[in-house]
Design a protein around this motif. Sequence first.
Motif, PDB file in Angstrom:
ATOM      1  N   GLY A   1       0.796  -1.218   0.000  1.00  0.00           N
ATOM      2  CA  GLY A   1       0.000   0.000   0.000  1.00  0.00           C
ATOM      3  C   GLY A   1       0.831   1.271   0.000  1.00  0.00           C
ATOM      4  N   ARG A   2       2.136   1.148   0.210  1.00  0.00           N
ATOM      5  CA  ARG A   2       3.019   2.330   0.226  1.00  0.00           C
ATOM      6  C   ARG A   2       4.045   2.306  -0.906  1.00  0.00           C
ATOM      7  N   PHE A   3       4.534   1.137  -1.264  1.00  0.00           N
ATOM      8  CA  PHE A   3       5.561   0.994  -2.296  1.00  0.00           C
ATOM      9  C   PHE A   3       4.948   0.426  -3.571  1.00  0.00           C
ATOM     10  N   ILE A   4       5.525   0.828  -4.708  1.00  0.00           N
ATOM     11  CA  ILE A   4       5.088   0.305  -6.005  1.00  0.00           C
ATOM     12  C   ILE A   4       6.304  -0.091  -6.821  1.00  0.00           C
ATOM     13  N   ILE A   5       6.333  -1.336  -7.262  1.00  0.00           N
ATOM     14  CA  ILE A   5       7.428  -1.820  -8.103  1.00  0.00           C
ATOM     15  C   ILE A   5       6.972  -1.799  -9.558  1.00  0.00           C
ATOM     16  N   SER A   6       7.893  -1.445 -10.451  1.00  0.00           N
ATOM     17  CA  SER A   6       7.595  -1.439 -11.880  1.00  0.00           C
ATOM     18  C   SER A   6       8.881  -1.748 -12.632  1.00  0.00           C
ATOM     19  N   ARG A   7       8.763  -1.951 -13.939  1.00  0.00           N
ATOM     20  CA  ARG A   7       9.957  -2.280 -14.732  1.00  0.00           C
ATOM     21  C   ARG A   7       9.802  -1.810 -16.162  1.00  0.00           C
ATOM     22  N   GLU A   8      10.934  -1.545 -16.798  1.00  0.00           N
ATOM     23  CA  GLU A   8      11.005  -1.225 -18.219  1.00  0.00           C
ATOM     24  C   GLU A   8      11.983  -2.207 -18.838  1.00  0.00           C
ATOM     25  N   ASN A   9      11.474  -3.261 -19.443  1.00  0.00           N
ATOM     26  CA  ASN A   9      12.333  -4.315 -19.970  1.00  0.00           C
ATOM     27  C   ASN A   9      13.240  -3.823 -21.086  1.00  0.00           C
ATOM     28  N   ALA A  10      12.775  -2.887 -21.877  1.00  0.00           N
ATOM     29  CA  ALA A  10      13.595  -2.352 -22.968  1.00  0.00           C
ATOM     30  C   ALA A  10      14.844  -1.667 -22.429  1.00  0.00           C
ATOM     31  N   LYS A  11      14.780  -1.196 -21.191  1.00  0.00           N
ATOM     32  CA  LYS A  11      15.919  -0.530 -20.568  1.00  0.00           C
ATOM     33  C   LYS A  11      16.599  -1.404 -19.522  1.00  0.00           C
ATOM     34  N   ASN A  12      16.120  -2.637 -19.360  1.00  0.00           N
ATOM     35  CA  ASN A  12      16.660  -3.519 -18.306  1.00  0.00           C
ATOM     36  C   ASN A  12      16.692  -2.804 -16.959  1.00  0.00           C
TER      37      ASN A  12
END
Length: 117
Positions: A66-77
């Motif tokens: 509820g406080r942290f959010i993980i995300s990713r951009e695979n094109a940029k590793n």
Amino acid sequence: QVQLVESGGGLAQAGGSLRLSCAASGRTWGRHSMGWYRQAPGKEREFVAAISWAGGSTYYADSVKGRFIISRENAKNTVYLQMNSLKPEDTAVYYCNKHPATKTDYWGQGTQVTVSS
């Protein structure tokens, strides 16, 4: 082998926000889940958050849900961790790695996050 470079840490006040980044290079693991982990002084490294290869599934430790959010951009590793509503107990060195990861896996230098009350 893979190289992991974490950045974005620093000093924040309680209730504030920080955004961490993790850039992977070298022999990365291909289509693998990635995670964030942290280690506070005198404590074992612990799991914080993880994200599947396509980003459709995320997992969080109860302490950050509820406080942290993980995300990713695979094109940029690159993997990110948006940290909101920070608490002093979030103070730790933050690391990224594949998920799951073990103590014997390669670990980067991490990035220090310090939250003042």
